[in-house]
Design a protein around this motif. Structure first.
Motif, PDB file in Angstrom:
ATOM      1  N   ALA A  23       0.846  -1.191   0.000  1.00  0.00           N
ATOM      2  CA  ALA A  23       0.000   0.000   0.000  1.00  0.00           C
ATOM      3  C   ALA A  23       0.881   1.240   0.000  1.00  0.00           C
ATOM      4  N   ALA A  24       0.623   2.125  -0.946  1.00  0.00           N
ATOM      5  CA  ALA A  24       1.460   3.310  -1.114  1.00  0.00           C
ATOM      6  C   ALA A  24       0.687   4.581  -0.794  1.00  0.00           C
ATOM      7  N   SER A  25       1.303   5.418   0.008  1.00  0.00           N
ATOM      8  CA  SER A  25       0.787   6.758   0.279  1.00  0.00           C
ATOM      9  C   SER A  25       1.848   7.732  -0.197  1.00  0.00           C
ATOM     10  N   ILE A  26       1.521   8.523  -1.246  1.00  0.00           N
ATOM     11  CA  ILE A  26       2.570   9.325  -1.854  1.00  0.00           C
ATOM     12  C   ILE A  26       2.370  10.820  -1.658  1.00  0.00           C
ATOM     13  N   GLY A  27       1.285  11.247  -1.061  1.00  0.00           N
ATOM     14  CA  GLY A  27       1.083  12.678  -0.866  1.00  0.00           C
ATOM     15  C   GLY A  27       1.160  13.409  -2.186  1.00  0.00           C
ATOM     16  N   THR A  28       2.010  14.422  -2.260  1.00  0.00           N
ATOM     17  CA  THR A  28       2.180  15.188  -3.494  1.00  0.00           C
ATOM     18  C   THR A  28       3.424  14.764  -4.263  1.00  0.00           C
ATOM     19  N   SER A  29       4.055  13.678  -3.817  1.00  0.00           N
ATOM     20  CA  SER A  29       5.274  13.225  -4.481  1.00  0.00           C
ATOM     21  C   SER A  29       4.963  12.611  -5.836  1.00  0.00           C
ATOM     22  N   ARG A  30       5.957  12.600  -6.691  1.00  0.00           N
ATOM     23  CA  ARG A  30       5.839  11.957  -7.997  1.00  0.00           C
ATOM     24  C   ARG A  30       6.550  10.611  -7.944  1.00  0.00           C
ATOM     25  N   VAL A  31       5.889   9.588  -8.455  1.00  0.00           N
ATOM     26  CA  VAL A  31       6.469   8.243  -8.507  1.00  0.00           C
ATOM     27  C   VAL A  31       6.379   7.742  -9.935  1.00  0.00           C
ATOM     28  N   SER A  32       7.486   7.220 -10.456  1.00  0.00           N
ATOM     29  CA  SER A  32       7.508   6.684 -11.811  1.00  0.00           C
ATOM     30  C   SER A  32       7.307   5.178 -11.846  1.00  0.00           C
ATOM     31  N   ALA A  33       7.883   4.487 -10.878  1.00  0.00           N
ATOM     32  CA  ALA A  33       7.806   3.030 -10.888  1.00  0.00           C
ATOM     33  C   ALA A  33       7.809   2.493  -9.472  1.00  0.00           C
ATOM     34  N   MET A  34       7.270   1.301  -9.345  1.00  0.00           N
ATOM     35  CA  MET A  34       7.328   0.571  -8.081  1.00  0.00           C
ATOM     36  C   MET A  34       7.932  -0.793  -8.341  1.00  0.00           C
ATOM     37  N   GLY A  35       8.674  -1.267  -7.360  1.00  0.00           N
ATOM     38  CA  GLY A  35       9.354  -2.535  -7.552  1.00  0.00           C
ATOM     39  C   GLY A  35       9.278  -3.423  -6.333  1.00  0.00           C
ATOM     40  N   TRP A  36       9.534  -4.693  -6.572  1.00  0.00           N
ATOM     41  CA  TRP A  36       9.677  -5.680  -5.503  1.00  0.00           C
ATOM     42  C   TRP A  36      11.121  -6.180  -5.508  1.00  0.00           C
ATOM     43  N   PHE A  37      11.697  -6.237  -4.337  1.00  0.00           N
ATOM     44  CA  PHE A  37      13.033  -6.778  -4.141  1.00  0.00           C
ATOM     45  C   PHE A  37      12.970  -7.785  -3.002  1.00  0.00           C
ATOM     46  N   PHE A  47      16.669  -7.935  -7.159  1.00  0.00           N
ATOM     47  CA  PHE A  47      15.483  -7.467  -7.867  1.00  0.00           C
ATOM     48  C   PHE A  47      14.548  -8.628  -8.166  1.00  0.00           C
ATOM     49  N   VAL A  48      13.240  -8.409  -8.007  1.00  0.00           N
ATOM     50  CA  VAL A  48      12.241  -9.431  -8.299  1.00  0.00           C
ATOM     51  C   VAL A  48      11.338  -9.009  -9.466  1.00  0.00           C
ATOM     52  N   ALA A  49      10.717  -7.844  -9.346  1.00  0.00           N
ATOM     53  CA  ALA A  49       9.789  -7.383 -10.382  1.00  0.00           C
ATOM     54  C   ALA A  49       9.564  -5.897 -10.223  1.00  0.00           C
ATOM     55  N   ARG A  50       9.103  -5.256 -11.297  1.00  0.00           N
ATOM     56  CA  ARG A  50       8.740  -3.853 -11.201  1.00  0.00           C
ATOM     57  C   ARG A  50       7.640  -3.535 -12.204  1.00  0.00           C
ATOM     58  N   TYR A  94      10.790  -9.785   1.618  1.00  0.00           N
ATOM     59  CA  TYR A  94      10.402  -9.088   0.395  1.00  0.00           C
ATOM     60  C   TYR A  94      10.090  -7.633   0.719  1.00  0.00           C
ATOM     61  N   TYR A  95      10.645  -6.742  -0.087  1.00  0.00           N
ATOM     62  CA  TYR A  95      10.471  -5.310   0.103  1.00  0.00           C
ATOM     63  C   TYR A  95       9.823  -4.698  -1.138  1.00  0.00           C
ATOM     64  N   CYS A  96       8.923  -3.766  -0.920  1.00  0.00           N
ATOM     65  CA  CYS A  96       8.474  -2.958  -2.037  1.00  0.00           C
ATOM     66  C   CYS A  96       9.185  -1.620  -1.988  1.00  0.00           C
TER      67      CYS A  96
END
Length: 123
Positions: A23-37, A47-50, A94-96
């Motif tokens: 679950a992601a809470s980003i406020g006003t930040s910009r995010v381009s990609a999310m990944g799993w490690f 690295f696992v997936a993105r 596992y980390y996101c």
């Protein structure tokens, strides 16, 4: 500020399945990609997936290709990792992670990290 929370880890037998959520809470930040490690004690983070923030361009490590599926629910701001046909070597924490500017599989490109969730596959 981006805040990430992983859930869904646990103990599963070889060949079983688990689904991780981030679950992601980003406020006003910009995010381009999310990944799993993932990381095993004494080893480097792997690295696992993105997937992009919009839910496009899923990409996998060779070790999980065909067994894991990454997806994102745009409206729920949640990323998922469906893990099928699990193997003992999938055992790890596992980390996101979220990257502000890059769509990448390099962990150093990700600025934000969750606390991790343990996955244990028993044989």
């Amino acid at each position: 500020q981006v805040h990430l929370v992983e859930t869904g880890g646990g103990l599963v037998q070889v060949g079983g399945s688990l689904r991780l959520s981030c679950a992601a809470s980003i406020g006003t930040s910009r995010v381009s990609a999310m990944g799993w490690f993932r990381q095993v004690p004494g080893k480097e983070r792997e690295f696992v997936a993105r997937i992009t923030w919009s839910g496009a361009l899923p990409y996998y490590a060779d070790s999980v290709e065909g067994r894991f599926t990454v997806s994102r629910d745009y409206f729920e701001n949640t990323m998922y990792l469906q893990m099928d046909n699990l193997r003992p070597e999938d055992t790890a924490t596992y980390y996101c992670a979220a990257s502000k500017a890059r769509i990448t599989d390099r962990d150093y490109d990700y600025e934000y990290w969750g606390q991790g969730t343990q996955v244990t596959v028993s044989s």
